[in-house]
Design an enzyme around this catalytic site. Structure first.
Site, mmCIF file in Angstrom:
data_model
loop_
_atom_site.group_PDB
_atom_site.id
_atom_site.type_symbol
_atom_site.label_atom_id
_atom_site.label_comp_id
_atom_site.label_asym_id
_atom_site.label_seq_id
_atom_site.Cartn_x
_atom_site.Cartn_y
_atom_site.Cartn_z
ATOM 1 N N LYS A 184 0.832 -1.205 0.000
ATOM 2 C CA LYS A 184 0.000 0.000 0.000
ATOM 3 C C LYS A 184 0.869 1.258 0.000
ATOM 4 C CE LYS A 184 -2.922 0.355 3.576
ATOM 5 N NZ LYS A 184 -2.983 1.679 4.206
ATOM 6 N N SER A 243 7.827 9.407 11.575
ATOM 7 C CA SER A 243 6.694 9.225 10.660
ATOM 8 C C SER A 243 7.137 9.335 9.209
ATOM 9 C CB SER A 243 5.615 10.274 10.944
ATOM 10 O OG SER A 243 4.689 10.304 9.875
ATOM 11 N N ASP A 300 2.516 -0.989 12.014
ATOM 12 C CA ASP A 300 1.241 -1.476 11.474
ATOM 13 C C ASP A 300 0.979 -2.942 11.824
ATOM 14 O OD1 ASP A 300 0.826 0.990 10.368
ATOM 15 O OD2 ASP A 300 1.524 0.424 8.370
#
Ligand code: S3P
Length: 448
Positions: A27, A173, A322
């Site tokens: 993704k 991030s 994740d």
């Protein structure tokens, strides 16, 4: 538009998982491939993109910005016709659905124009903080407006005339790094991002591969990226399988007794393979078989077996953030107490995943406790069926499904997952793949 899947799933243990499965395209790489394809001067060809709604939204966004996207003739992929002269601010708000990555990266890209460009999303995305991108984009000269002190969506970006900055993100991030770099492509002067702990490196690595004037320096656990304003050349990319989706099958094969699964074509590059290292420490039986001619890509042959607890250290967390919900499911069946240290970032994912993961583990009968930013999971020898509400969080839905598979057979009780439809955002075919892996007479083929 695809018709949405069911809102509720009932699932129980079905016995061993056996056979091959290929997770959807990565993704993170898919979002970037579409955005960089839109910026590149000419026609790019992309195959293996994620078919989840998050990436479909990014495709719609680049089309709204002026890129041409069509099915690639003779290939199971897309062509993206891009270039600076084609692109401009869209007339309508861009609805990024459930996708924080989509919204944050597109915000960086559109900051090159005076705008204004409005970015919206679903209820989950509308409660996620955008101040982390607003702060550096404002330093570059853009105006970024959102709701409340943390700049919640809808976000309105009015940019143009950007200048490069030297920025050290206060949170680890990849999305923040990427928003700054995408804005930096059209800023004057040099844009520098200094990461004390490196996050996934797809943006800078793809920018380097597609012709940007960029320097990437790894220093210990950190990374420094320097970028000058650049034009990109078009490219051809075959997107490898998503390690974060592969992780659901890897954990399922570890914990469902008698399982043997080959998870094919998984991206196992730097910054994305952390869950494999953690599971290996837990004693998982995973063989990595490199895919010839495709760097950082492997087939993973996984066999079930006993697991033991481990400690996931703070430096590791950003490389497997994740995967924590499903790793917590593995920990719920491991001997001892597994500690995930400094994982407070989970609070601002598609749901408050720190609380949701602890609640999920407890609802299946194992122990879980949140202390500050740490999560402790105490394993049990078996799980009990549960009722779980995934909210709008695809990863919580799939982690619950994996836990249900390791639970008892239907006669003893069934797990109910409310909000199952959330899986549409990243893995619409999850149940199709599960049915294939658990069918008694399905096409298995020989495993290596
Ligand atoms: C992503 C980065 C991570 C990750 C997300 C995808 C990306 O988020 O959790 O699912 O593609 O850049 P953060 O950048 O917030 O850590």
């Amino acid at each position: 538009m695809r018709s949405p899947g069911p809102t509720q799933l009932s699932l129980a243990g079905r016995g061993p998982l056996r056979g091959r499965v290929r997770p959807p395209g990565d993704k993170s790489i898919s979002h970037r491939a579409l955005l960089l394809g839109a910026l590149a001067e000419g026609r790019s060809i992309l195959t293996g993109l994620s078919d989840g709604d998050d990436v479909v939204r990014t495709q719609a966004a680049v089309e709204a910005l002026g890129a041409g996207v069509s099915p690639a003739v003779g290939e199971a992929g897309l062509t993206v016709d891009g270039g600076r002269d084609r692109l401009g601010p869209p007339g309508e708000p861009l609805d990024m659905g459930n996708s924080g990555t989509g919204l944050r990266l597109v915000a960086g890209l559109v900051a090159q124009w005076p705008g204004p460009v409005e970015l919206t999303g679903d209820l989950s995305l509308s409660s996620r903080p955008m101040d982390r991108i607003a702060v550096p984009l404002r330093l570059m000269g853009a105006e970024v407006e959102g709701r409340g002190p943390t700049c919640l969506p809808p976000v309105v970006v009015s940019g143009g005339g950007l200048r490069g900055i030297d920025y050290t993100p206060p949170v680890a991030s990849a999305q923040v790094k990427s928003a700054v770099l995408l804005a930096g492509l059209s800023a004057t002067g040099e844009t520098v991002v200094r990461e004390p702990v490196a996050t996934r490196g797809h943006t800078e690595e793809m920018l380097a591969a597609y012709g940007a004037d960029i320097e990437i320096v790894d220093a210990g656990p950190g990374r420094i990226v320097r970028l000058l304003p650049s034009a990109l050349r078009p490219f051809r990319l075959a997107v490898p399988g998503d390690p974060s989706q592969a992780a659901f099958w890897v954990v399922a094969a570890c914990i469902v007794p008698g399982s043997e699964v080959l998870v094919e074509h998984v991206h196992v590059g730097r910054g994305r393979r952390g869950f494999l290292d953690v599971l290996s420490r837990m004693g998982a039986d995973i063989e990595e078989i490199p895919v010839a001619g495709e760097p950082d890509t492997a087939d993973l042959l996984v066999r079930s077996g006993p697991l033991r607890s481990t400690v996931v250290e703070p430096g590791e967390a950003s490389g497997l953030i994740d995967e924590i919900p499903v790793l917590a499911v593995a920990a719920a069946l491991a001997a001892g107490t597994t500690l995930f240290r400094q994982v407070g970032e989970l609070r601002v994912k598609e749901s408050d995943r720190l609380a949701a993961t602890a609640a999920l583990v407890r609802s299946f009968g194992a122990g879980a406790e949140v202390g500050g930013d740490d999560l402790a999971v105490e394993g049990r020898s078996a799980l009990t069926p549960a009722v779980v509400d995934a909210g709008l969080d695809h990863r919580m839905a799939m982690a619950a499904a994996v836990a249900a598979l390791a639970g008892p057979a239907p006669a003893t009780g069934t797990t109910r997952i409310d909000g199952w439809r959330a899986v549409e955002s990243s893995y619409p075919a999850f149940i199709v793949d599960l049915d294939r892996l658990s069918s008694r007479d399905g096409e298995r083929g020989e495993l290596p």
